[in-house]
Write a protein that holds these residues in place. Structure first.
Motif, mmCIF file in Angstrom:
data_model
loop_
_atom_site.group_PDB
_atom_site.id
_atom_site.type_symbol
_atom_site.label_atom_id
_atom_site.label_comp_id
_atom_site.label_asym_id
_atom_site.label_seq_id
_atom_site.Cartn_x
_atom_site.Cartn_y
_atom_site.Cartn_z
ATOM 1 N N LEU A 142 -2.006 4.297 36.361
ATOM 2 C CA LEU A 142 -1.040 5.262 35.793
ATOM 3 C C LEU A 142 0.365 5.010 36.339
ATOM 4 C CD1 LEU A 142 -3.082 8.588 35.808
ATOM 5 C CD2 LEU A 142 -2.150 7.414 33.819
ATOM 6 N N TYR A 143 0.463 4.724 37.632
ATOM 7 C CA TYR A 143 1.796 4.475 38.201
ATOM 8 C C TYR A 143 2.415 3.221 37.589
ATOM 9 C CZ TYR A 143 5.508 3.297 41.410
ATOM 10 O OH TYR A 143 6.740 2.958 41.928
ATOM 11 N N LEU A 144 1.633 2.148 37.515
ATOM 12 C CA LEU A 144 2.181 0.889 37.005
ATOM 13 C C LEU A 144 2.573 1.001 35.531
ATOM 14 C CD1 LEU A 144 -0.210 -1.702 38.706
ATOM 15 C CD2 LEU A 144 2.182 -1.257 39.259
ATOM 16 N N GLU A 145 1.818 1.758 34.756
ATOM 17 C CA GLU A 145 2.088 1.830 33.321
ATOM 18 C C GLU A 145 3.097 2.908 32.952
ATOM 19 O OE1 GLU A 145 1.105 -0.154 30.865
ATOM 20 O OE2 GLU A 145 0.224 -1.421 32.430
ATOM 21 N N GLU A 146 3.102 4.033 33.679
ATOM 22 C CA GLU A 146 3.912 5.173 33.253
ATOM 23 C C GLU A 146 5.137 5.428 34.119
ATOM 24 O OE1 GLU A 146 3.384 6.752 30.502
ATOM 25 O OE2 GLU A 146 1.524 5.711 30.002
ATOM 26 N N TYR A 147 5.105 5.048 35.374
ATOM 27 C CA TYR A 147 6.201 5.402 36.280
ATOM 28 C C TYR A 147 7.004 4.199 36.775
ATOM 29 C CZ TYR A 147 4.136 10.097 36.598
ATOM 30 O OH TYR A 147 3.656 11.342 36.304
ATOM 31 N N ALA A 148 6.330 3.094 37.074
ATOM 32 C CA ALA A 148 7.021 1.958 37.691
ATOM 33 C C ALA A 148 7.993 1.292 36.726
ATOM 34 C CB ALA A 148 5.986 0.930 38.170
ATOM 35 N N GLU A 186 5.621 9.888 22.262
ATOM 36 C CA GLU A 186 6.960 10.289 21.808
ATOM 37 C C GLU A 186 6.932 11.692 21.216
ATOM 38 O OE1 GLU A 186 7.979 7.201 19.126
ATOM 39 O OE2 GLU A 186 8.645 5.814 20.709
ATOM 40 N N ALA A 187 5.864 12.035 20.508
ATOM 41 C CA ALA A 187 5.737 13.387 19.954
ATOM 42 C C ALA A 187 5.648 14.415 21.069
ATOM 43 C CB ALA A 187 4.508 13.459 19.058
ATOM 44 N N SER A 188 4.919 14.069 22.148
ATOM 45 C CA SER A 188 4.794 14.982 23.284
ATOM 46 C C SER A 188 6.143 15.193 23.967
ATOM 47 C CB SER A 188 3.778 14.421 24.291
ATOM 48 O OG SER A 188 3.684 15.265 25.421
ATOM 49 N N TRP A 216 4.370 14.235 33.470
ATOM 50 C CA TRP A 216 3.027 14.552 33.921
ATOM 51 C C TRP A 216 2.236 15.320 32.852
ATOM 52 C CZ3 TRP A 216 -1.215 13.665 36.000
ATOM 53 C CH2 TRP A 216 -2.134 14.658 36.286
ATOM 54 N N GLN A 217 2.917 16.262 32.147
ATOM 55 C CA GLN A 217 2.239 16.994 31.077
ATOM 56 C C GLN A 217 1.789 16.040 29.975
ATOM 57 O OE1 GLN A 217 5.396 19.821 30.297
ATOM 58 N NE2 GLN A 217 4.195 21.519 31.164
ATOM 59 N N THR A 218 2.612 15.058 29.660
ATOM 60 C CA THR A 218 2.238 14.078 28.625
ATOM 61 C C THR A 218 1.040 13.242 29.083
ATOM 62 O OG1 THR A 218 4.527 13.942 27.884
ATOM 63 C CG2 THR A 218 3.076 12.132 27.263
ATOM 64 N N ILE A 219 1.053 12.854 30.378
ATOM 65 C CA ILE A 219 -0.074 12.067 30.889
ATOM 66 C C ILE A 219 -1.360 12.895 30.845
ATOM 67 C CG2 ILE A 219 -1.021 11.026 32.993
ATOM 68 C CD1 ILE A 219 1.826 10.147 33.682
ATOM 69 N N ARG A 220 -1.261 14.153 31.300
ATOM 70 C CA ARG A 220 -2.464 14.990 31.414
ATOM 71 C C ARG A 220 -2.988 15.430 30.047
ATOM 72 N NH1 ARG A 220 -3.405 20.598 32.644
ATOM 73 N NH2 ARG A 220 -1.176 20.972 32.576
#
Length: 292
Positions: free
Chosen positions: A98-104, A178-180, A188-192
Motif C-alpha cells: 500500500l505504501y509503495l503504490e499509494e503513498y511513495a 478518482e470518483a472517491s 486513507w478513506q479511499t484506500i479503506r
C-alpha cells in the motif's frame, strides 16, 4: 486490390487452421503432462501411506520404531509456526504494498526498492535461513524457538506477498479512485473504502500461495536449528519445535524401509492441512469479494 487481398486470405485459411490445431495440441499436451506427473505422485503417496493414517498416528510422538511413530509434535509445531508467520507476513506485506503504490513518490529510489523486492522473491530459501540464524537466533537471542522460526518464514514469504499485493492494488480501476477523491474522500478513506475491497481477492490469492510455500519449506528451519526429534508440543512462543516437513525429511532418511511408508502418511497429513488452510482462505476471500 481488395479482391486480391480477399483471395489471399482465403488461400491462407487452411494454414491458419492447421496452426490453430497444432498450438491447441501443444497446450493440451502441456496440461496433460502436469496432470500425469501429479497423478503418479498422488498415487504413490496414497498407496504407500494411507494404511498408516489412524488416530494413533495423529496423536503419538515420533519414535524410533516405525509402528509407534506419530506426527503429533510436528502438527502442533506447524500450527504454532504458521500462527506467527501468517499475521506478521500479511501485515508487513500488504502495508508495504500500500505504501509503495499509494503513498511513495514515483522516483528512482522507489524503483530500486521495488526491483530488489522482486529479486528477493527468487532468492533460495536457504539464504533466508542464514538471515534468520544471524538476526533472530543469535542477534536477538530467540534461540531455536517458535518465534524465531515464524519470523524467519515471514521474511521468506514477505517478498511474494508484497509483489502479489502490488499487482492487485494496481489492477484497481483508476476511475473508482478518482470518483472517491471527487466525493471529497481522503487518501486513507479511499484506500479503506475503495482500493482494499476491490484488491482483496488478489491480495488473499497471493497470501494463499505464499503461506502454501511457507508450510512446506524445510531448509530455512533446519538452518536455524529446528529439532528433528522431539516428544513434546510447544507451550509458548519461546518453546522449541519441529514441523511436518522436517519430520517427514527425518523419516525418509531412516534406514528401515517401513519409515518410507510412515513418511508417505506424513505427506498425506501435510497435504490435508494445506488443503484446509487454503479452503479457509478461499472462503474468506469470497466473503469479502466485491464485484464492480
Amino acid at each position: 486490390m481488395e479482391i486480391t487481398k480477399q483471395s489471399q486470405m482465403i488461400r491462407n485459411i487452411p494454414t491458419r487452421l492447421l496452426k490453430n490445431k497444432i498450438f491447441t495440441l501443444l497446450f493440451l499436451l502441456a496440461t496433460l503432462t502436469g496432470l500425469l506427473v501429479l497423478a503418479i505422485l498422488l498415487f504413490r503417496i496414497f498407496s504407500q501411506g494411507i494404511g498408516y493414517i489412524n488416530w494413533d498416528f495423529l496423536t503419538s510422538f515420533a519414535s524410533r520404531r516405525p509402528s509407534d511413530a506419530g506426527i503429533k509434535a510436528a502438527i502442533y509445531g506447524t500450527i504454532w509456526m504458521m500462527g506467527v508467520t501468517a499475521p506478521i507476513a500479511f501485515t508487513l506485506g500488504v502495508g508495504t504494498a500500500l505504501y509503495l503504490e499509494e503513498y511513495a513518490s514515483k522516483n528512482i529510489f522507489t524503483k530500486i526498492i521495488q526491483m530488489n523486492i522482486s529479486n528477493l522473491a527468487g532468492v533460495p530459501s536457504i539464504v533466508f535461513g542464514l538471515l534468520g540464524l544471524t538476526l533472530f537466533v543469535r542477534g536477538l537471542g530467540l534461540d531455536r524457538s517458535v518465534l524465531a522460526g515464524g519470523l524467519t518464514m515471514a521474511l521468506l514469504i514477505l517478498p511474494i506477498i508484497v509483489v502479489a499485493s502490488q499487482e492487485a492494488i494496481r489492477a484497481v480501476p483508476k476511475e473508482l479512485k478518482e470518483a472517491s477523491f471527487g466525493m471529497g474522500a481522503t487518501k486513507w478513506q479511499t484506500i479503506r473504502r475503495v482500493v482494499l475491497p476491490v484488491a482483496i481477492p488478489g491480495i488473499l490469492t497471493g497470501n494463499i500461495l505464499a503461506l502454501s510455500r511457507a508450510i512446506g519449506e524445510t531448509a530455512p528451519l533446519i538452518m536455524i536449528g529446528a529439532l528433528t526429534y522431539i516428544a513434546f508440543v510447544p507451550e509458548n512462543l519461546m518453546s522449541q519445535f519441529t514441523v511436518m516437513p522436517i519430520q517427514i525429511f527425518n523419516w525418509t532418511g531412516r534406514p528401515q524401509e517401513e519409515f518410507q511408508y510412515v513418511a508417505a502418511a506424513g505427506i498425506i497429513v501435510l497435504l490435508g492441512m494445506l488443503l484446509i488452510m487454503n479452503s479457509v482462505a478461499v472462503l474468506i476471500r469470497n466473503k469479502f469479494q466485491k464485484r464492480y
